[in-house]
Scaffold this active site. Sequence first.
Site, PDB file in Angstrom:
ATOM      1  N   ASP A   1       0.855  -1.184   0.000  1.00  0.00           N
ATOM      2  CA  ASP A   1       0.000   0.000   0.000  1.00  0.00           C
ATOM      3  C   ASP A   1       0.892   1.236   0.000  1.00  0.00           C
ATOM      4  OD1 ASP A   1      -2.229   1.575   0.103  1.00  0.00           O
ATOM      5  OD2 ASP A   1      -2.698   1.184   2.197  1.00  0.00           O
TER       6      ASP A   1
ATOM      7  N   THR B   1     -12.944   0.768  -3.339  1.00  0.00           N
ATOM      8  CA  THR B   1     -12.238   1.188  -2.129  1.00  0.00           C
ATOM      9  C   THR B   1     -13.142   2.028  -1.225  1.00  0.00           C
ATOM     10  OG1 THR B   1     -10.166   2.180  -1.348  1.00  0.00           O
ATOM     11  CG2 THR B   1     -11.277   3.281  -3.188  1.00  0.00           C
TER      12      THR B   1
ATOM     13  N   LYS C   1      -9.428   1.863  -9.438  1.00  0.00           N
ATOM     14  CA  LYS C   1      -9.820   2.002  -8.029  1.00  0.00           C
ATOM     15  C   LYS C   1     -10.896   3.084  -7.914  1.00  0.00           C
ATOM     16  CE  LYS C   1      -7.273   2.009  -3.636  1.00  0.00           C
ATOM     17  NZ  LYS C   1      -5.955   2.360  -3.047  1.00  0.00           N
TER      18      LYS C   1
ATOM     19  N   GLU D   1      -6.275   5.011  -8.858  1.00  0.00           N
ATOM     20  CA  GLU D   1      -7.557   5.538  -8.386  1.00  0.00           C
ATOM     21  C   GLU D   1      -8.131   6.624  -9.285  1.00  0.00           C
ATOM     22  OE1 GLU D   1      -9.588   6.475  -4.099  1.00  0.00           O
ATOM     23  OE2 GLU D   1      -7.617   5.592  -4.298  1.00  0.00           O
TER      24      GLU D   1
ATOM     25  N   PHE E   1     -11.950  -1.349   4.626  1.00  0.00           N
ATOM     26  CA  PHE E   1     -10.982  -0.704   5.506  1.00  0.00           C
ATOM     27  C   PHE E   1     -11.114  -1.235   6.933  1.00  0.00           C
ATOM     28  CE2 PHE E   1      -9.457   3.368   3.261  1.00  0.00           C
ATOM     29  CZ  PHE E   1      -9.466   2.738   2.037  1.00  0.00           C
TER      30      PHE E   1
END
Length: 317
Positions: free
Chosen positions: A16, A155, A131, A95, A177
């Site tokens: 990440d 996400t 993303k 993203e 998350f």
Amino acid sequence: MNQLDQLKSMTTVVADTGDIDAIRQFTPQDATTNPSLLLKASEDPKYAHLLEQSINWAKVQGGSDSEQLANMTDHLAVLIGSEITKIVPGYISTEVDARFSFDTQATLKKAYRLIELYEAQGISKDRVLIKIASTWEGIQAARELEKKGIRCNLTLLFGFAQAQACADAGAYLISPFVGRILDWYKKQNPEADFTGENDPGVQSVTRIYNYYKANGYDTVVMGASFRNTGEIISLAGCDRLTIGPSLLEELAAATGSIEQRLVAANASSQDAKVGPTESAFRWGMNEDAMATEKLSEGIRNFAIDQVKLEKLLASKA
């Protein structure tokens, strides 16, 4: 065997980070980036040449100032992603601008643009995950992209309604998350014991994983946003876990034994298999204050860092 190597035997480990050196050090299968990570990388002098390339490329493309700025940021994200694909054997997640989180058509347009830019770099769409924030609009964009063979990483996923909708849409992968859920509950009840399996973020991912496996969904579950290695160890066996460099380093230095906690063959779920309608999705989110607040906060923060990245590029143009 250190804990990182043990974890890799049970779970696909994903880095990440946008730091290419960190990815090279920890040899993950995949890597994920976001506007905050790209901003951090862009402020590092060792990536100055990539900023310069993107600025020059955007100037050649022409257009208005805003069009050139959008081209700079998209191109930079793809350049960094392309460098990462030289190191990881699997996927790079890139993203979509968080400001498009409530606009399905704008999300689709940006996704196609990112794939086009990757292909111009010689990177097949088969190496890229688009993303997208797990809003209703983002999930519907993912539904369309998946139909066209463009795989997505949904996400900023905090609530079970989001997980149900993502699976129904056929999303390739979700990033539920963990740490940010813990943050919310600790703020509400600072004296509570949230260690180990008492961690509400760990409980959330466990519930989603079991629901997916028990109901035969193919969507990959990738736990994200960790605050400590205890959260990671409690989810050993999850399809994938995306982990920042500092926690990867801790795991690599630790030698205690890790037990596999999540096993697809043992999965069971009391949650009914549902593909929620828009109204049911919105009601489910309305009933989940944590998910609603953290999703909104996450979108705002990514948008803030996107603007900072644009300002950085504009100052160097």
